[in-house]
Design a protein around this motif. Structure first.
Motif, short mmCIF file in Angstrom:
data_model
loop_
_atom_site.label_atom_id
_atom_site.label_comp_id
_atom_site.label_asym_id
_atom_site.label_seq_id
_atom_site.Cartn_x
_atom_site.Cartn_y
_atom_site.Cartn_z
N THR A 156 -11.67 -7.18 -1.18
CA THR A 156 -11.85 -6.58 0.10
C THR A 156 -10.59 -6.83 0.69
O THR A 156 -10.10 -7.91 0.89
CB THR A 156 -13.10 -7.26 0.74
N THR A 157 -9.88 -5.98 1.39
CA THR A 157 -8.68 -6.02 1.97
C THR A 157 -8.52 -5.59 3.37
O THR A 157 -9.13 -4.47 3.85
CB THR A 157 -7.62 -5.23 1.06
N VAL A 158 -7.99 -6.03 4.28
CA VAL A 158 -7.65 -5.51 5.63
C VAL A 158 -6.04 -5.86 5.74
O VAL A 158 -5.64 -6.91 5.70
CB VAL A 158 -8.12 -6.36 6.51
N ALA A 159 -5.26 -4.56 5.78
CA ALA A 159 -3.77 -4.87 5.81
C ALA A 159 -3.08 -4.04 6.58
O ALA A 159 -3.68 -2.85 6.62
CB ALA A 159 -3.57 -5.10 4.46
N SER A 160 -1.70 -3.80 6.64
CA SER A 160 -0.92 -2.84 7.21
C SER A 160 0.44 -3.15 6.14
O SER A 160 1.09 -3.92 6.10
CB SER A 160 -0.56 -3.17 8.57
N TYR A 161 0.77 -1.92 5.61
CA TYR A 161 1.75 -1.96 4.52
C TYR A 161 2.73 -1.03 5.12
O TYR A 161 2.47 0.33 5.15
CB TYR A 161 1.47 -1.56 3.29
N ALA A 162 4.04 -1.48 5.29
CA ALA A 162 5.26 -0.57 5.87
C ALA A 162 5.98 -0.32 4.42
O ALA A 162 6.94 -1.35 4.26
CB ALA A 162 6.08 -1.17 7.22
N SER A 163 6.00 0.83 3.90
CA SER A 163 6.61 1.04 2.70
C SER A 163 8.04 1.64 3.10
O SER A 163 8.99 1.83 2.26
CB SER A 163 5.71 1.96 1.66
N GLY A 164 8.10 2.17 4.47
CA GLY A 164 9.39 2.84 4.85
C GLY A 164 10.09 1.75 5.70
O GLY A 164 10.12 0.76 5.66
N GLY A 165 10.98 2.22 6.53
CA GLY A 165 11.99 1.68 7.27
C GLY A 165 11.30 1.10 8.62
O GLY A 165 11.88 0.37 9.49
N GLY A 166 10.12 1.57 8.94
CA GLY A 166 9.64 0.94 10.36
C GLY A 166 8.84 -0.26 10.26
O GLY A 166 8.52 -0.85 9.15
N ARG A 167 8.33 -0.75 11.19
CA ARG A 167 7.70 -1.85 11.51
C ARG A 167 6.11 -1.74 11.08
O ARG A 167 5.44 -0.91 11.15
CB ARG A 167 7.79 -2.50 12.90
N ASP A 226 -13.88 -15.72 -0.51
CA ASP A 226 -14.12 -15.34 -1.93
C ASP A 226 -13.22 -14.03 -2.15
O ASP A 226 -13.81 -13.00 -2.73
CB ASP A 226 -15.53 -14.76 -1.83
N THR A 227 -11.83 -14.20 -2.51
CA THR A 227 -10.90 -13.64 -2.77
C THR A 227 -10.56 -12.53 -2.07
O THR A 227 -9.55 -11.67 -2.39
CB THR A 227 -11.00 -13.21 -4.28
N ALA A 228 -10.99 -12.28 -0.74
CA ALA A 228 -10.73 -11.32 0.39
C ALA A 228 -9.08 -11.54 0.63
O ALA A 228 -8.86 -12.68 0.45
CB ALA A 228 -11.72 -11.13 1.52
N LYS A 229 -8.63 -10.33 0.99
CA LYS A 229 -7.13 -10.36 1.57
C LYS A 229 -6.84 -9.85 2.84
O LYS A 229 -7.40 -8.74 3.03
CB LYS A 229 -6.38 -9.86 0.51
N ILE A 230 -5.92 -10.70 3.89
CA ILE A 230 -5.51 -10.14 5.03
C ILE A 230 -4.21 -10.08 4.68
O ILE A 230 -3.55 -11.16 4.28
CB ILE A 230 -5.87 -11.15 6.01
N ASP A 231 -3.47 -9.11 5.12
CA ASP A 231 -1.94 -8.97 4.62
C ASP A 231 -1.09 -7.97 5.56
O ASP A 231 -1.92 -6.94 5.95
CB ASP A 231 -2.25 -8.60 3.15
N THR A 232 -0.07 -8.30 5.77
CA THR A 232 0.93 -7.19 6.30
C THR A 232 2.21 -7.35 5.58
O THR A 232 2.56 -8.23 4.79
CB THR A 232 1.41 -7.71 7.75
N TYR A 233 2.90 -6.27 5.31
CA TYR A 233 4.17 -6.21 4.46
C TYR A 233 4.99 -5.14 5.30
O TYR A 233 4.72 -4.21 5.81
CB TYR A 233 3.61 -5.63 3.09
N GLY A 234 6.51 -5.48 5.26
CA GLY A 234 7.31 -4.84 5.71
C GLY A 234 8.47 -4.67 4.44
O GLY A 234 8.98 -5.50 3.90
N ASP A 235 8.85 -3.42 4.14
CA ASP A 235 9.87 -3.05 3.20
C ASP A 235 11.11 -3.16 3.73
O ASP A 235 11.85 -4.34 3.78
CB ASP A 235 9.61 -1.74 2.48
N ALA A 236 11.78 -2.09 4.41
CA ALA A 236 13.05 -2.26 5.10
C ALA A 236 12.80 -2.82 6.45
O ALA A 236 13.66 -3.32 7.05
CB ALA A 236 13.72 -0.89 5.11
N GLY A 237 11.63 -2.40 6.91
CA GLY A 237 11.33 -2.85 8.45
C GLY A 237 10.57 -4.21 8.29
O GLY A 237 10.11 -4.81 7.35
N ALA A 238 10.14 -4.87 9.66
CA ALA A 238 9.59 -6.20 9.69
C ALA A 238 7.97 -5.87 9.22
O ALA A 238 7.57 -4.97 9.66
CB ALA A 238 9.89 -6.75 11.00
N ALA A 239 7.51 -6.94 8.90
CA ALA A 239 5.97 -6.87 8.71
C ALA A 239 5.41 -7.27 9.86
O ALA A 239 5.99 -7.75 10.91
CB ALA A 239 5.59 -8.00 7.67
N GLY A 240 4.06 -6.83 10.01
CA GLY A 240 3.30 -7.06 11.24
C GLY A 240 2.70 -8.41 11.36
O GLY A 240 2.99 -9.19 10.53
#
Length: 102
Positions: free
Chosen positions: A57-68, A83-97
């Protein structure tokens, strides 16, 4: 342009059994992503994985481009992530949230 947001609200907001709520920017995009908000008057629960153990189970924001990347907010008097659930943010070229639990 910028991405949209996802908001789930109620007395109880429960995500389980491999549920997936995500904002995602595509490679090459430059706009900022919208966030994900789970807001409840009683409780927010993000728990578990699917029956086969393949998807958590995942709640996330993934920026795979240049934006935040978008922010993730879990807001309730009681918040459970277990129980293994995931909360995540990711920034590739831009900052993660940001991830905020209130």
């Amino acid at each position: 342009g910028n991405g949209g947001s996802v908001t789930l609200e109620g007395r109880r907001v429960v995500m389980d059994t491999g549920a997936y709520t995500v904002t995602n920017g595509t490679p090459g995009s430059t706009g900022a992503l919208g966030g994900v908000t789970l807001r409840a008057t009683d409780e927010v629960a993000v728990v578990g994985q699917d029956w086969f153990g393949q998807y958590v189970t995942t709640v996330a924001s993934y920026a795979s481009g240049g934006g935040r990347g978008g922010d993730v907010l879990l807001a309730a008097p009681r918040v459970y992530v277990a129980d293994t659930a995931k909360i995540d943010t990711y920034g590739d070229a831009g900052a993660a949230g940001d991830v905020t639990v209130q």
